[in-house]
Scaffold this active site. Sequence first.
Site, PDB file in Angstrom:
ATOM      1  N   ASP A 102       1.796   4.815   4.639  1.00 45.09           N
ATOM      2  CA  ASP A 102       2.752   3.925   3.974  1.00 45.09           C
ATOM      3  C   ASP A 102       3.810   4.789   3.272  1.00 45.09           C
ATOM      4  OD1 ASP A 102       3.661   1.413   2.982  1.00 45.09           O
ATOM      5  OD2 ASP A 102       2.391   1.552   1.230  1.00 45.09           O
ATOM      6  N   LYS A 152       4.020   2.740   8.661  1.00 45.25           N
ATOM      7  CA  LYS A 152       5.117   1.942   8.078  1.00 45.25           C
ATOM      8  C   LYS A 152       6.235   2.899   7.701  1.00 45.25           C
ATOM      9  CE  LYS A 152       2.654  -1.499   5.319  1.00 45.25           C
ATOM     10  NZ  LYS A 152       2.415  -1.915   3.916  1.00 45.25           N
ATOM     11  N   VAL A 177      -0.591  -5.584   5.284  1.00 45.19           N
ATOM     12  CA  VAL A 177      -1.497  -6.029   6.348  1.00 45.19           C
ATOM     13  C   VAL A 177      -2.945  -5.795   5.952  1.00 45.19           C
ATOM     14  CG1 VAL A 177       0.179  -5.662   8.186  1.00 45.19           C
ATOM     15  CG2 VAL A 177      -1.324  -3.780   7.503  1.00 45.19           C
ATOM     16  N   ASP A 186      -8.007  -3.460   3.515  1.00 46.97           N
ATOM     17  CA  ASP A 186      -8.399  -4.468   2.524  1.00 46.97           C
ATOM     18  C   ASP A 186      -7.223  -5.031   1.751  1.00 46.97           C
ATOM     19  OD1 ASP A 186      -7.917  -1.998   0.987  1.00 46.97           O
ATOM     20  OD2 ASP A 186      -8.739  -3.134  -0.696  1.00 46.97           O
ATOM     21  N   ARG A 229     -11.897  -6.551   4.940  1.00 44.99           N
ATOM     22  CA  ARG A 229     -12.034  -5.393   5.831  1.00 44.99           C
ATOM     23  C   ARG A 229     -12.756  -5.751   7.127  1.00 44.99           C
ATOM     24  NH1 ARG A 229     -10.762  -0.733   2.824  1.00 44.99           N
ATOM     25  NH2 ARG A 229     -11.304  -0.800   0.617  1.00 44.99           N
TER      26      ARG A 229
END
Length: 184
Positions: free
Chosen positions: A105, A133, A155, A161, A167
């Site tokens: 991320d 991402k 997501v 999670d 999960r």
Amino acid sequence: MSMADDIDRVLYDEDALQARIAELAEEMNVVYSDDEPPILVCILKGAFMFLADLTRHLSFRHEIDFMEISSYGSGTTSSGAVRILLDLASDIDGRHVIIVEDIVDTGHTLTYILRNFSSRNPASVRVATLLNKPSRREVDAPVDYVGFEIPNEFVLGYGLDYAQQYRNLPYIGVLKPEVYADEV
Ligand code: IMP
């Protein structure tokens, strides 16, 4: 309300995930060999399902190990602080390493791990992430194997999670906005 009722839409279903993971494994199968078995390092907790499926498609000898990193609170935004909750059991000195991540991320977690590993003198380090991402990147973090590039959306499922839950969903999905509407 069941967990499935909280899902707005599915981004990648089980078939899509399995097909892409098999392709990633094929990419690795032509690079690694039995002569120098690499260590796959699963970054807990989010990458546990990805590791489990990936490892079954690998044709070369390899070991697996686990490392748990904490970079988030209970919500969807990064706290910025990265720390090791569980360290490797193996010595990676002189070994080929494949880091197995669920998602890259901002890049802070991966950068921290790469810097930490470089002081342990591995023979090589490559990074496999199921999701990427790129639009969220704050620090440049090199990734070698990417399952899917996704837009800037939170997501979950397939190991990922929200507040430690969801999960177990077998697909990658997006939550309905009202589920985390309370968060600031
Ligand atoms: P980074 O340090 O910002 O790159 O974040 C990496 C970690 O944040 C991942 O390993 C995930 O555990 C978590 N994370 C980032 N984005 C998401 C998301 O959309 N859903 C669930 N977890 C996420």
